[in-house]
Design a protein around this motif. Structure first.
Motif, mmCIF file in Angstrom:
data_model
loop_
_atom_site.group_PDB
_atom_site.id
_atom_site.type_symbol
_atom_site.label_atom_id
_atom_site.label_comp_id
_atom_site.label_asym_id
_atom_site.label_seq_id
_atom_site.Cartn_x
_atom_site.Cartn_y
_atom_site.Cartn_z
ATOM 1 N N LYS A 47 0.850 -1.195 0.000
ATOM 2 C CA LYS A 47 0.000 0.000 0.000
ATOM 3 C C LYS A 47 0.886 1.246 0.000
ATOM 4 N N ILE A 48 0.545 2.209 -0.874
ATOM 5 C CA ILE A 48 1.367 3.411 -0.989
ATOM 6 C C ILE A 48 0.607 4.616 -0.451
ATOM 7 N N TYR A 49 1.210 5.300 0.506
ATOM 8 C CA TYR A 49 0.605 6.525 1.031
ATOM 9 C C TYR A 49 1.089 7.728 0.223
ATOM 10 N N PRO A 50 0.275 8.797 0.116
ATOM 11 C CA PRO A 50 0.763 10.027 -0.545
ATOM 12 C C PRO A 50 1.693 10.795 0.395
ATOM 13 N N VAL A 51 2.931 10.303 0.533
ATOM 14 C CA VAL A 51 3.863 10.853 1.521
ATOM 15 C C VAL A 51 4.112 12.337 1.279
ATOM 16 N N PHE A 52 4.251 12.707 0.000
ATOM 17 C CA PHE A 52 4.598 14.083 -0.313
ATOM 18 C C PHE A 52 3.541 15.056 0.195
ATOM 19 N N TRP A 53 2.276 14.768 -0.103
ATOM 20 C CA TRP A 53 1.219 15.712 0.264
ATOM 21 C C TRP A 53 1.016 15.753 1.767
ATOM 22 N N ILE A 54 1.078 14.570 2.407
ATOM 23 C CA ILE A 54 0.931 14.557 3.864
ATOM 24 C C ILE A 54 2.089 15.313 4.512
ATOM 25 N N GLY A 55 3.294 15.117 3.961
ATOM 26 C CA GLY A 55 4.458 15.840 4.483
ATOM 27 C C GLY A 55 4.299 17.343 4.342
ATOM 28 N N MET A 56 3.834 17.770 3.147
ATOM 29 C CA MET A 56 3.618 19.198 2.907
ATOM 30 C C MET A 56 2.640 19.766 3.931
ATOM 31 N N ALA A 57 1.544 19.010 4.156
ATOM 32 C CA ALA A 57 0.525 19.477 5.097
ATOM 33 C C ALA A 57 1.113 19.592 6.491
ATOM 34 N N ALA A 58 1.973 18.623 6.860
ATOM 35 C CA ALA A 58 2.536 18.645 8.209
ATOM 36 C C ALA A 58 3.531 19.786 8.367
ATOM 37 N N ILE A 59 4.339 20.008 7.315
ATOM 38 C CA ILE A 59 5.415 20.995 7.470
ATOM 39 C C ILE A 59 4.874 22.420 7.334
ATOM 40 N N PHE A 60 3.937 22.629 6.396
ATOM 41 C CA PHE A 60 3.463 24.001 6.173
ATOM 42 C C PHE A 60 2.057 24.255 6.718
ATOM 43 N N GLY A 61 1.190 23.263 6.586
ATOM 44 C CA GLY A 61 -0.183 23.481 7.030
ATOM 45 C C GLY A 61 -0.305 23.595 8.545
ATOM 46 N N PHE A 62 0.364 22.694 9.261
ATOM 47 C CA PHE A 62 0.276 22.675 10.712
ATOM 48 C C PHE A 62 0.754 24.003 11.329
ATOM 49 N N PRO A 63 1.931 24.533 10.949
ATOM 50 C CA PRO A 63 2.339 25.827 11.501
ATOM 51 C C PRO A 63 1.337 26.936 11.197
ATOM 52 N N VAL A 64 0.722 26.908 9.990
ATOM 53 C CA VAL A 64 -0.250 27.958 9.649
ATOM 54 C C VAL A 64 -1.431 27.900 10.601
ATOM 55 N N ILE A 65 -1.888 26.671 10.892
ATOM 56 C CA ILE A 65 -3.015 26.534 11.828
ATOM 57 C C ILE A 65 -2.619 27.068 13.203
ATOM 58 N N VAL A 66 -1.411 26.685 13.649
ATOM 59 C CA VAL A 66 -0.936 27.161 14.954
ATOM 60 C C VAL A 66 -0.859 28.686 14.955
ATOM 61 N N TYR A 67 -0.381 29.231 13.817
ATOM 62 C CA TYR A 67 -0.251 30.683 13.680
ATOM 63 C C TYR A 67 -1.611 31.369 13.851
ATOM 64 N N LEU A 68 -2.628 30.795 13.203
ATOM 65 C CA LEU A 68 -3.959 31.396 13.294
ATOM 66 C C LEU A 68 -4.537 31.218 14.697
ATOM 67 N N VAL A 69 -4.308 30.026 15.298
ATOM 68 C CA VAL A 69 -4.878 29.754 16.621
ATOM 69 C C VAL A 69 -4.266 30.678 17.667
ATOM 70 N N THR A 70 -2.934 30.901 17.584
ATOM 71 C CA THR A 70 -2.293 31.756 18.580
ATOM 72 C C THR A 70 -2.558 33.234 18.330
ATOM 73 N N GLY A 71 -3.345 33.564 17.305
ATOM 74 C CA GLY A 71 -3.742 34.949 17.095
ATOM 75 C C GLY A 71 -2.738 35.778 16.303
ATOM 76 N N THR A 72 -2.231 35.183 15.210
ATOM 77 C CA THR A 72 -1.298 35.862 14.283
ATOM 78 C C THR A 72 -0.234 36.695 15.022
ATOM 79 N N PRO A 73 0.670 36.008 15.742
ATOM 80 C CA PRO A 73 1.637 36.757 16.555
ATOM 81 C C PRO A 73 2.843 37.257 15.750
ATOM 82 N N LEU A 74 2.605 37.764 14.550
ATOM 83 C CA LEU A 74 3.735 38.260 13.751
ATOM 84 C C LEU A 74 3.288 39.535 13.070
ATOM 85 N N THR A 75 4.011 40.617 13.266
ATOM 86 C CA THR A 75 3.667 41.860 12.572
ATOM 87 C C THR A 75 4.833 42.258 11.693
ATOM 88 N N TRP A 76 4.540 43.062 10.681
ATOM 89 C CA TRP A 76 5.571 43.469 9.725
ATOM 90 C C TRP A 76 5.837 44.955 9.897
#
Lengths: 402, 371
Positions: free
Chosen positions: A221-250
């Protein structure tokens, strides 16, 4: 009387020639000679150095590293003022070398792979454009690239006064001859959670890849490693970023009276060095990538296709692993070359380690020998570290022969 | 009616040309540019890229360029493109540096003699090649005499050398002397004597681990400390020594690759013929190993020739150094692109020529191995 001396002579001569014609004895003699020559040479230059240093009233010591440097550095990654020591100035320079080397390696690899694949493209135009670019870039000295790009940045981009209106990208980025001004990210405390989330994502992906391989080996059985990896590396931090209330200003740069205030500036020296080193090295990497892909025989494609594997998966599972084996060793030496070529920074005034420690510190303290030895030692250790890492990697992907 | 209908005997029907899409330019276009939708997309992308780059570049370099002018202001009055007048104005100093005008024929003559010396070395099918090779060995001394003067010629100091001439001198000297040194180092690295091997490895790894620029700094600032008190060395000579040592480290690695590609049987065969170490190297191993490593050696030489520009950092005025310092002229202020692009063309011609030669050699060597 005379006969005895002649006998003795003949005897001793034959003893020496016997010794000379004995393989082991000769090799020992040769090595002792080499050693003696080497020791003599070093003794000679060191005694010269000692007497020469004494003659001009200098001593060999690294005490100057603790003294205040009293010069400014225009790009510092760590806090630095002119009251800091020469050692810290050297460290700032080393970090600047590291910054340009890492940025250069990343950009050169991306560009090099794109150019190398374009060079193999069946599309005639793309192929020729890539060929022309590669040949022109790699047959021109890298120092010339650095000076040319620096000249273009300094002479062709406008003064900040004009740049604030004409070279303005959304009131955020400004391209001027004093450098590229960009908004500076200001992290609040909660942003650390986002960074931690990012690393958790990477760790999860590495674990998941191993797990997926195990599952595939066991069940097919082959898992879509690439897409799951992408979601973990980039998606998860984005969710954390939104949950913590966008703690980054420019902090966007704003045009003050004469120049931009605030924000973050990428100096023209850094830009010129970075682009020049990346373009130059990319041309070499393109040729390496092309040779690597061509080295995988066509039969491999056909065999994989005959097994009914999809095209993307053929590339991923069959072609790239074999091509990498050919690509990695020369790629390493290109990365090393890029790092070493970054020492040309001194020609345009980018403050790397050669310009700080081997340049201004040398001039101010008159310690030629100490500073140059230190700079050489730093480069040697960087080179040895990179090649040790690459040897390890090479060993890992090497063909396992039974 | 009777002339439109023709009946042919079976088998004698004249060959019809292939359909229009299957031949000539249309076939070429179809297979090379529009074979699939992704290919078509790439073609459009390439055309757009060319459209972005080529017309402005041509306008700048050719159509809007100015050749005759006496200052930058005058250039800008005439047209908006490149101001090649600056290069025309500086071509003498860019070529010869500060070499005295009345002696420049000596530089030209040594350049012509250099080409004459190179031909028998590079091509093996020229007549009288043996005499040519003897002359090539003698050439460095002839050139040294011509350039430096003495023995009846006006002496010229090395501080007056500069421009493309300096690049060529550093490049050719480095190439000539680094080859034997590099071969010796490669043999040392393969030697059975542990001390000789260790010394060679340390030297090669040291040279390859540090940037050339630090070695040049050592030559310009430190080397005098290591010499007996009171001796002074010409800066150009110090640079030449450093460049030679630097290149020899790289040549050594290329030659080592060649040596390792020789099967063990060759060494054993040479030994069993009763040949001594040097004899077996000279007669059996090196001829084969060098042949294999020639392309790598030529690539090292290309790198060396490009690296000759680094001497500007320690204050020697090579072509790039002169170009850069001439930018400070207030009359011609701000013409860096013109200067650097002209110098880039000079290097491109030299290095591209060398790389073509290496490809030619590779082809020839491959033929030698094919049966």
């Amino acid at each position: 009387m005379s006969t005895t001396t002649a006998d003795l002579d003949a005897d001793s001569r034959s003893a020496i020639s016997k010794l000379w014609h004995n393989r082991e004895a000769r090799s020992v003699i040769l090595q002792i000679l080499t050693m003696a020559l080497l020791i003599g040479f070093f003794a000679f230059i060191i005694s010269n150095a000692v007497s020469n240093l004494a003659a001009v009233g200098k001593t060999f010591s690294y005490d100057f590293l603790g003294e205040p440097a009293s010069y400014d550095i225009n790009q510092t990654l760590i806090d630095y003022t002119s009251r800091d020591t020469h050692l810290r100035a050297g460290l700032v320079g080393l970090l600047n070398t590291g910054l340009v080397a890492i940025c250069g390696v990343i950009l050169a690899t991306i560009l090099g792979f794109i150019l190398g694949i374009f060079r193999l493209s069946p599309n005639y135009l793309l192929n020729r454009i890539s060929y022309a670019f590669v040949e022109f870039t790699r047959n021109v000295p890298v120092l010339l690239h650095i000076l040319l790009i620096h000249g273009i940045v300094v002479h062709s981009l406008p003064h900040p006064k004009i740049a604030k209106d004409d070279f303005n990208i959304g009131d955020m980025f400004f391209l001027s001859n004093r450098g590229v001004y960009a908004p500076k990210p200001i992290m609040e405390d909660l942003f650390w959670f986002v960074i931690i989330a990012f690393f958790i994502g990477i760790a999860f992906t590495l674990w998941f890849r191993k797990y997926a391989r195990k599952v595939q080996d066991a069940t097919g059985k082959i898992y879509p490693v690439f897409w799951i990896g992408m979601a973990a590396i980039f998606g998860f931090p984005v969710i954390v970023y939104l949950v913590t209330g966008t703690p980054l200003t420019w902090d966007a740069p704003v045009f003050g009276r004469f120049n931009f205030q605030g924000g973050m500036v990428i100096l023209p020296e850094f830009m010129a060095l970075w682009l020049a080193l990346s373009l130059y090295t990319a041309a070499f990497i393109a040729e390496i990538v092309r040779a690597g892909i061509l080295s995988v025989s066509h039969g491999q494609w056909e065999a994989a296709a005959a097994l009914g594997i999809r095209r993307g998966r053929i590339l991923n599972l069959v072609i790239i692993p074999q091509a990498l084996r050919v690509i990695v060793p020369p790629l390493t030496s290109q990365y090393l070359n890029l790092t070493k070529n970054s020492s040309l920074a001194i020609a345009i005034g980018y403050m790397d380690i050669v310009a700080t420690l081997g340049g201004i510190s040398l001039m101010q303290t008159g310690k030629e020998m100490e500073t140059m030895l230190l700079v050489i030692a730093v480069y040697l250790s960087i080179s040895l570290l990179i090649s040790a890492f690459m040897n390890w990697y090479n060993q890992r992907i090497k063909l396992v022969e039974r | 009616m009777s002339d439109t209908v023709q009946n042919y005997v079976p088998g004698e029907y004249p060959d019809q040309p292939p359909p229009i899409g299957q031949r000539g330019i249309m076939l070429w276009l179809k297979t090379n540019l529009f074979s699939s939708w992704i290919n078509t997309l790439m073609t459009l992308f390439s055309i757009y890229l060319l459209y972005l780059i080529v017309p402005p570049l041509l306008n700048w370099t050719v159509f809007d360029a100015v050749i005759n002018a006496t200052s930058r202001a005058e250039c800008r009055e005439i047209d908006t493109g490149a101001c090649w007048a600056f290069i025309a104005n500086r071509i003498n100093i860019l070529t010869y540096g500060f070499y005295p005008d009345e002696s420049q024929w000596r530089v030209n003559l040594s350049f012509v003699l250099l080409i004459a010396a190179l031909v028998p070395v590079l091509f093996d099918n020229v007549p009288f090649r043996k005499f040519g090779l003897i002359y090539a060995v003698a050439y460095p001394f002839i050139a040294g005499w011509l350039l430096l003067g003495g023995l009846g010629l006006e002496p010229v100091g090395t501080d007056e050398f500069g421009g493309m001439m300096l690049n060529t001198i550093v490049g050719v000297t480095g190439i000539t002397f680094s080859l034997p040194l590099g071969i010796a180092l490669a043999l040392g690295r393969q030697s059975h004597l542990p001390i000789v091997r260790t010394v060679s490895i340390c030297f090669i790894e040291f040279i390859r681990g540090v940037p050339l620029i630090t070695l040049l700094f050592v030559a310009s600032t430190m080397l005098n400390y290591f010499l007996p008190p009171g001796t002074t060395f010409d800066l150009l000579l110090r640079v030449l020594i450093m460049v030679t040592l630097f290149a020899s480290g790289y040549i050594a690695e290329v030659v080592r690759g060649g040596l390792q590609s020789i099967p063990n049987g060759q060494y054993e065969a040479a030994n069993s013929m009763g040949l001594k170490y040097w004899q077996s190297m000279r007669l059996v191993i090196l001829p084969q190993a060098l042949k294999v490593s020639i392309p790598g050696i030529v690539n090292t030489f290309i790198g060396l020739f490009k690296d000759t520009t680094l001497v500007l950092i320690i204050g020697l005025l090579d072509v790039l150094g002169i170009g850069r310092s001439s930018l400070a002229d207030t009359k011609w202020n701000g013409l860096s692109n013109e200067v650097y692009i002209s110098i880039a063309i000079f290097f491109f011609i030299a290095c591209f020529g060398m790389s073509r030669y290496s490809i030619y050699l590779e082809g020839k060597l491959e033929k030698g191995h094919k049966r």
